[in-house]
Design a protein around this motif. Structure first.
Motif, short mmCIF file in Angstrom:
data_model
loop_
_atom_site.label_atom_id
_atom_site.label_comp_id
_atom_site.label_asym_id
_atom_site.label_seq_id
_atom_site.Cartn_x
_atom_site.Cartn_y
_atom_site.Cartn_z
N PRO A 285 8.34 -20.32 -63.82
CA PRO A 285 7.88 -19.49 -63.06
C PRO A 285 8.55 -18.81 -61.82
CG PRO A 285 6.43 -20.90 -62.76
CD PRO A 285 7.12 -21.33 -63.74
N LEU A 286 9.46 -19.67 -61.22
CA LEU A 286 10.30 -19.35 -60.07
C LEU A 286 11.17 -18.45 -60.54
CD1 LEU A 286 10.04 -22.79 -58.20
CD2 LEU A 286 8.78 -20.72 -57.68
N ILE B 163 -2.49 -17.32 -50.63
CA ILE B 163 -2.26 -17.45 -52.23
C ILE B 163 -3.54 -17.99 -52.85
CG2 ILE B 163 -0.79 -18.01 -53.75
CD1 ILE B 163 1.60 -18.23 -51.69
N PRO B 164 -4.27 -17.16 -53.48
CA PRO B 164 -5.49 -18.06 -54.12
C PRO B 164 -5.13 -19.06 -55.40
CG PRO B 164 -5.39 -15.91 -54.82
CD PRO B 164 -4.37 -16.11 -53.90
N PHE B 165 -5.81 -20.02 -55.46
CA PHE B 165 -5.57 -20.88 -56.56
C PHE B 165 -7.14 -21.64 -57.10
CE2 PHE B 165 -5.69 -23.95 -53.37
CZ PHE B 165 -6.26 -25.25 -54.03
N CYS B 166 -7.03 -22.07 -58.30
CA CYS B 166 -8.14 -22.82 -58.81
C CYS B 166 -7.64 -23.82 -59.69
CB CYS B 166 -9.09 -22.07 -59.54
SG CYS B 166 -10.55 -22.91 -60.17
N SER B 167 -8.06 -25.13 -59.46
CA SER B 167 -7.61 -26.19 -60.08
C SER B 167 -8.71 -27.46 -60.64
CB SER B 167 -6.47 -27.27 -59.36
OG SER B 167 -5.99 -28.23 -60.50
N LEU C 290 12.90 -16.02 -52.22
CA LEU C 290 12.30 -15.85 -53.44
C LEU C 290 11.45 -14.73 -53.53
CD1 LEU C 290 11.98 -17.85 -56.10
CD2 LEU C 290 9.95 -18.90 -55.13
N GLY C 291 11.19 -14.10 -54.55
CA GLY C 291 10.43 -12.87 -54.80
C GLY C 291 8.91 -13.21 -54.49
N LEU C 292 8.21 -12.53 -53.95
CA LEU C 292 6.84 -12.78 -53.45
C LEU C 292 5.86 -13.19 -54.71
CD1 LEU C 292 6.13 -10.45 -50.56
CD2 LEU C 292 6.74 -12.94 -50.45
N GLY C 293 6.04 -12.34 -55.71
CA GLY C 293 5.17 -12.73 -56.96
C GLY C 293 5.57 -14.13 -57.53
N ARG C 294 6.43 -14.57 -57.36
CA ARG C 294 6.94 -15.83 -58.02
C ARG C 294 6.29 -16.91 -57.34
NH1 ARG C 294 10.05 -15.59 -62.54
NH2 ARG C 294 11.54 -13.45 -62.25
N ALA D 28 2.97 -17.08 -56.24
CA ALA D 28 1.83 -16.88 -56.90
C ALA D 28 1.65 -17.33 -58.34
CB ALA D 28 1.16 -15.59 -56.73
N SER D 29 2.63 -16.78 -58.71
CA SER D 29 2.94 -17.56 -60.27
C SER D 29 3.05 -18.78 -60.44
CB SER D 29 4.05 -16.61 -61.11
OG SER D 29 3.85 -15.11 -61.19
N PHE D 30 3.68 -19.32 -59.59
CA PHE D 30 4.31 -20.83 -59.59
C PHE D 30 3.13 -21.54 -59.19
CE2 PHE D 30 6.10 -24.53 -57.42
CZ PHE D 30 6.75 -25.09 -58.55
N ILE D 31 2.26 -21.27 -58.23
CA ILE D 31 1.15 -21.94 -57.69
C ILE D 31 0.00 -21.69 -58.98
CG2 ILE D 31 -0.85 -21.80 -56.10
CD1 ILE D 31 1.33 -21.18 -54.14
N ASP D 32 -0.26 -20.67 -59.61
CA ASP D 32 -1.04 -20.81 -60.56
C ASP D 32 -0.67 -21.96 -61.61
OD1 ASP D 32 -3.38 -19.31 -61.96
OD2 ASP D 32 -1.70 -18.80 -63.39
#
Length: 183
Positions: free
Chosen positions: A49-50, A70-74, A98-102, A104-108
Motif C-alpha cells: 500500500p505504500l 490517522i485512525p486505526f483499529c486492530s 510519501l503521498g498522504l493517503g499512502r 492511512a492505507s498502510f496503517i490500515d
C-alpha cells in the motif's frame, strides 16, 4: 469457515446462551464476517500500500513532515478484542516523501492482524524507515484497549501510548517536539 461458526455456537452454549434465540441465530455468521474483515492483513501478504515514494529535489536536513491523527483499529492477540486510536507520524526526509493517503492505507493494512500495540507501532516505523530511507522517523501510537474496559478492570478511559523511533539519534528531539506540537 464452518468450523468457526460451529465454534461460535459452542461458545454461546458454553456461556449459557441459546444459539437458537432469535437475536443470536445469525451471530456465528456475523462473527465470521467481522473477523474476515478485521483480519484482511493476512490475506494479502505481498500487497504494497505504500507504492513508490516521490523523490524530492532539495532535501533540507531538519525539515519536518508531520501526518497526525490517522485512525486505526486492530485486534489484540491476547484477548481478540479491539484496540483503536490514532497514529501520528513525524519524519525528516532524506531523498523521498510519501503521498498522504499512502500512510492511512498502510496503517490500515498493517492494523488488520492479531497483534499488540507495541509490535504494530514498531513494525510500521521499521517499514516506513526502510521504504522512505528518511534521516529519522518517529511514530506515536495512542490507543484505547477494549480489554481494559471489559475485563473487570473498568479502566475504559485509560490509553496506551507508545513511540517508535528510527534514524539519526540527534534528530529524536526535533521529531518529538514536532509531534507534541500537533498531536
Amino acid at each position: 469457515m464452518e468450523k468457526l461458526q460451529k465454534g461460535i455456537k459452542d461458545l454461546l452454549i458454553k456461556v449459557g446462551e441459546n444459539p437458537k434465540k432469535i437475536d443470536l441465530i445469525r451471530t456465528p455468521e456475523r462473527v465470521q464476517t467481522m473477523l474476515s474483515s478485521f483480519l484482511t492483513g493476512y490475506q494479502t501478504p505481498h500487497f504494497d500500500p505504500l507504492g513508490t515514494p516521490y523523490p524530492i529535489d532539495d532535501p533540507h536536513k531538519n525539515d519536518t513532515i508531520v501526518v497526525d491523527n490517522i485512525p486505526f483499529c486492530s485486534l489484540c492477540e491476547h484477548h481478540m478484542v479491539p484496540f483503536f486510536g490514532q497514529m501520528h507520524i513525524s519524519y525528516i526526509p532524506n531523498q523521498h516523501v510519501l503521498g498522504l493517503g499512502r500512510f492511512a492505507s498502510f496503517i490500515d493494512y498493517k492494523s488488520r492482524r492479531l497483534q499488540i500495540q507495541e509490535n504494530l507501532g514498531a513494525d510500521i516505523a521499521q517499514s516506513l524507515f526502510e521504504k522512505l530511507a528518511p534521516n529519522a522517523i518517529l511514530i506515536k501510537v495512542v490507543a484505547m484497549h477494549a480489554c481494559l474496559a471489559m475485563e473487570g478492570k473498568q479502566q475504559g478511559g485509560s490509553r496506551l501510548i507508545t513511540s517508535h523511533f528510527r534514524g539519526k539519534e540527534d534528530l529524536h528531539a526535533i521529531l518529538t517536539m514536532a509531534l507534541n506540537d500537533y498531536s
